[in-house]
Each structure stands twice: as structure tokens, then as C-alpha cells.
Design a protein around this motif. Structure first.
Motif, short mmCIF file in Angstrom:
data_model
loop_
_atom_site.label_atom_id
_atom_site.label_comp_id
_atom_site.label_asym_id
_atom_site.label_seq_id
_atom_site.Cartn_x
_atom_site.Cartn_y
_atom_site.Cartn_z
N ALA A 111 1.22 -13.00 1.56
CA ALA A 111 1.09 -12.34 2.87
C ALA A 111 1.17 -10.83 2.71
O ALA A 111 0.39 -10.09 3.33
N LEU A 112 2.10 -10.37 1.89
CA LEU A 112 2.22 -8.93 1.66
C LEU A 112 0.97 -8.40 0.97
O LEU A 112 0.44 -7.36 1.36
N ARG A 113 0.49 -9.11 -0.03
CA ARG A 113 -0.71 -8.66 -0.76
C ARG A 113 -1.91 -8.56 0.18
O ARG A 113 -2.69 -7.62 0.10
N ARG A 114 -2.06 -9.51 1.07
CA ARG A 114 -3.19 -9.48 2.03
C ARG A 114 -3.06 -8.30 2.99
O ARG A 114 -4.04 -7.63 3.29
N ALA A 115 -1.85 -8.06 3.49
CA ALA A 115 -1.66 -6.95 4.42
C ALA A 115 -1.92 -5.61 3.74
O ALA A 115 -2.61 -4.74 4.29
N VAL A 116 -1.38 -5.44 2.53
CA VAL A 116 -1.60 -4.19 1.79
C VAL A 116 -3.08 -4.07 1.42
O VAL A 116 -3.68 -2.99 1.55
N GLY A 117 -3.69 -5.17 1.02
CA GLY A 117 -5.11 -5.16 0.67
C GLY A 117 -5.99 -4.74 1.84
O GLY A 117 -6.95 -3.99 1.67
N SER A 118 -5.65 -5.22 3.03
CA SER A 118 -6.42 -4.84 4.21
C SER A 118 -6.37 -3.33 4.44
O SER A 118 -7.36 -2.72 4.84
N PHE A 119 -5.23 -2.74 4.16
CA PHE A 119 -5.07 -1.29 4.35
C PHE A 119 -5.80 -0.50 3.26
O PHE A 119 -6.57 0.41 3.54
N VAL A 120 -5.57 -0.87 2.00
CA VAL A 120 -6.11 -0.06 0.90
C VAL A 120 -7.58 -0.33 0.61
O VAL A 120 -8.20 0.43 -0.14
N HIS A 121 -8.15 -1.36 1.20
CA HIS A 121 -9.58 -1.62 1.02
C HIS A 121 -10.37 -1.27 2.28
O HIS A 121 -11.45 -1.81 2.50
N SER A 122 -9.84 -0.33 3.05
CA SER A 122 -10.52 0.09 4.27
C SER A 122 -11.37 1.33 4.00
O SER A 122 -11.16 2.07 3.04
N LYS A 123 -12.33 1.53 4.88
CA LYS A 123 -13.25 2.66 4.72
C LYS A 123 -12.51 4.00 4.74
O LYS A 123 -12.78 4.86 3.90
N ARG A 124 -11.58 4.19 5.64
CA ARG A 124 -10.88 5.48 5.73
C ARG A 124 -9.94 5.70 4.54
O ARG A 124 -9.78 6.82 4.07
#
Length: 156
Positions: free
Chosen positions: A67-80
Motif C-alpha cells: 500500500a505504501l509503495r503504491r501511494a509513493v509510486g503514484s506521487f513519484v510517477h506523476s507528470k509534475r
């Protein structure tokens, strides 16, 4: 793209959507971390290498690593995030939001390529009238078991 950008766009600021992604990480932790934007207009700061391990040490006892990996991944793999990481003056930051080192040219080039790919995909979807709907969440373990049992019942 072979050459890194030479003109900086200055600090890349968080939007409401970026803050929501940061909050998705924060709710999994026992305390807030300063590297994440807390409100729109805060700066998006690239993570130091290995920062995930520092974040994982702060996870609540009932939260899994996935769950943590998915949440962090969503943030760090974003366009901005990629845009912030691709800037010529971009720095990596520790968990407290303090700069620790500049991003390597190779890392900046990767971020720039990913940013441009995401931007191109968004532009193509906008031009074709396709709404970018969020992908559905993967089925839960319970739903997977239920589906398997229902399949077995219909095969007999």
C-alpha cells in the motif's frame, strides 16, 4: 532526447491533485514528512535516493508495504514530479525536505523523457476527446476468491 534542458522553470509547485497524492502517503504514516507538499502552491521536491526506506520506517503498524509503495509510486510517477526532477537546477531532498544533492544528468534526462511522454499522452487523449479515466483498482483478495469459486460452480 539527448541533451538535458538548460533553462529552469523555477520551483515546480503542487496542484490540488499533487496534494491529494501526498495526503494518500501521509495517512499511512505515523507522522507527517516534510518533503511532501501539504497545500497547493508548495514546491514539489525530488526524493533523495533510498528515501523510500526512510518513509517505510514511519509506516503505521497496520499498513502493508505494498500500500505504501503504491501511494509513493503514484506521487513519484506523476507528470509534475517528473517535471520538477527534470529541471536543470533540480536537487534531491531528504525526508525533512532539505536538499542533499543535485540530480545526475542521467536521472534528469530520464525524468524529462517521462514528463514529455506523459504530456504527449495527455495531449493525444485531449485531442481525441478521450477522458483519462482512472484505472480501476485491482480486485481484492476476497473478490478474487469469490470469482474463482463462482467460475468453479458454473463449470460443474
Amino acid at each position: 532526447m539527448d541533451k538535458p534542458w538548460t533553462v529552469s522553470h523555477g520551483p515546480i509547485i503542487a496542484t490540488e491533485f499533487d496534494v491529494q497524492k501526498a495526503e494518500a502517503i501521509s495517512v499511512l504514516l505515523i507522522r507527517p514528512i516534510d518533503i511532501l507538499p501539504s497545500k497547493p502552491g508548495d514546491q514539489i521536491r525530488p526524493f533523495a535516493l533510498g528515501l523510500f526506506n526512510d518513509i517505510r520506517a514511519l509506516v503505521k503498524p497496520d499498513v502493508g508495504a505494498t500500500a505504501l509503495r503504491r501511494a509513493v509510486g503514484s506521487f513519484v510517477h506523476s507528470k509534475r514530479y517528473y517535471f520538477a526532477s527534470g529541471q536543470p537546477d533540480s536537487m534531491r531532498h531528504d525526508i525533512n525536505g532539505k536538499p542533499v544533492e543535485p540530480l545526475s544528468i542521467a536521472d534528469r534526462l530520464v525524468a524529462q523523457r517521462r514528463f514529455l511522454n506523459l504530456k504527449r499522452n495527455n495531449d493525444e487523449n485531449s485531442a481525441s476527446g478521450i477522458e483519462s479515466a482512472p484505472s480501476p483498482a485491482p480486485p481484492s483478495k476476497t473478490e478474487q476468491i469469490r470469482t474463482a469459486l463462482l467460475r468453479r460452480d458454473t463449470q460443474t
